[in-house]
Design a protein around this motif. Sequence first.
Motif, PDB file in Angstrom:
ATOM      1  N   ARG A  44       0.627  -1.228  -0.195  1.00 53.92           N
ATOM      2  CA  ARG A  44      -0.099  -0.210  -0.077  1.00 53.92           C
ATOM      3  C   ARG A  44       0.620   1.321  -0.081  1.00 53.92           C
ATOM      4  NH1 ARG A  44      -3.238   2.041  -1.306  1.00 53.92           N
ATOM      5  NH2 ARG A  44      -4.409   3.051   0.151  1.00 53.92           N
ATOM      6  N   PHE A  49      -1.098   7.023  -1.549  1.00 53.56           N
ATOM      7  CA  PHE A  49      -1.308   6.881  -0.239  1.00 53.56           C
ATOM      8  C   PHE A  49      -1.329   7.960   0.742  1.00 53.56           C
ATOM      9  CE2 PHE A  49       0.028   4.985   3.947  1.00 53.56           C
ATOM     10  CZ  PHE A  49      -1.315   4.524   4.327  1.00 53.56           C
ATOM     11  N   PRO A  58     -11.182   1.289   1.068  1.00 53.21           N
ATOM     12  CA  PRO A  58      -9.817   1.139   1.683  1.00 53.21           C
ATOM     13  C   PRO A  58      -8.762   1.268   0.480  1.00 53.21           C
ATOM     14  CG  PRO A  58     -10.914  -0.941   1.482  1.00 53.21           C
ATOM     15  CD  PRO A  58     -11.875  -0.026   1.380  1.00 53.21           C
ATOM     16  N   SER A  61      -8.134   5.246   0.037  1.00 55.21           N
ATOM     17  CA  SER A  61      -7.946   5.945   1.285  1.00 55.21           C
ATOM     18  C   SER A  61      -6.521   6.193   1.630  1.00 55.21           C
ATOM     19  CB  SER A  61      -8.516   5.056   2.673  1.00 55.21           C
ATOM     20  OG  SER A  61      -8.592   5.942   3.595  1.00 55.21           O
ATOM     21  N   TRP A 243      -8.437   2.650  11.403  1.00 58.62           N
ATOM     22  CA  TRP A 243      -8.405   1.448  10.490  1.00 58.62           C
ATOM     23  C   TRP A 243      -8.188   0.249  11.188  1.00 58.62           C
ATOM     24  CZ3 TRP A 243      -4.062   4.291   7.445  1.00 58.62           C
ATOM     25  CH2 TRP A 243      -4.949   5.189   6.245  1.00 58.62           C
ATOM     26  N   ASN A 254      -4.073  -0.889   5.280  1.00 53.05           N
ATOM     27  CA  ASN A 254      -3.750   0.560   5.271  1.00 53.05           C
ATOM     28  C   ASN A 254      -3.151   0.781   6.527  1.00 53.05           C
ATOM     29  OD1 ASN A 254      -4.866   0.932   2.668  1.00 53.05           O
ATOM     30  ND2 ASN A 254      -6.843   1.739   3.398  1.00 53.05           N
TER      31      ASN A 254
END
Length: 286
Positions: A44, A49, A58, A61, A243, A254
Amino acid sequence: MNKELFSANVKDKVFKIFAITCTGMALLTLLILIVDILIKGLSRINWSFFVNLPSRHPEQSGIYTALAGMVSLLFITLIIALPIGILSGIYLQEYGKRNKLAKFIEINISNLAGVPSVIYGILGLELFVRMAGFGNSILSGALTLALLIMPVIIVSTREAIKAVPDTMREAAFGLGATKLQTIWRVVLPASFGGILTGVILSISRAIGETAPLIVVGALAYVPFIPEGPMDQYTSLPIQIFNWTSRPQQGFIDNAAAGIIVLLVFTFLLNGIAVVLRNRWYRKTTA
């Protein structure tokens, strides 16, 4: 005599093996946790990000608002804590009288450095959120974190100043310098490395705090950048906490990515502190 010596050697070896085993188990547990976080979070870590806003999806995000809130929070925290903490350390070491009251204050400052952070959160909730009327603003969070790190700054400042040899002060006095001139031109430059090390370590502590910010009302979802000290905010530890409370696996990934970013910040700050401490030690012992 030989039996006593043999028994002492056996106990020493048993304790050594026990200590090595405990250390190895702790390091192995830490390694497993870090590897698990890296496996889940590295996929990620990309540009989106860092620049995306929080989202209910997700994969869309990001930590943009959390990073901005964390930087703003630390900036205001340092503005409040640095002058008070450093000046308090200077006064206690250079001007304060050595009596029972001073000893009582010193002991309590050292004890405050070990108080759980949630206690500071409760104190900040009552003082800044309710009594002062700042609400759940970034100023309330910064004042609470300032209380949290101030004892660390005071103690590190005192220890750094205490390590400066008295011969340097006496030489300055012999040349006609006043007390203030001696502190400003001799003591502080000589102790700067130690003071800065303590400041960086206090920042590395504040950067990962979640409990006091939750207590004083930091929001889990903030879709905007704070523009002033009275704005609402979030922080990276709060975002990670949010999260991890979600059931979707994407948000768990995440959170792992956010932990990686937070670990990089923490390791970087601690590494800088170690380098500065070593340079200061070599300079003072040369």
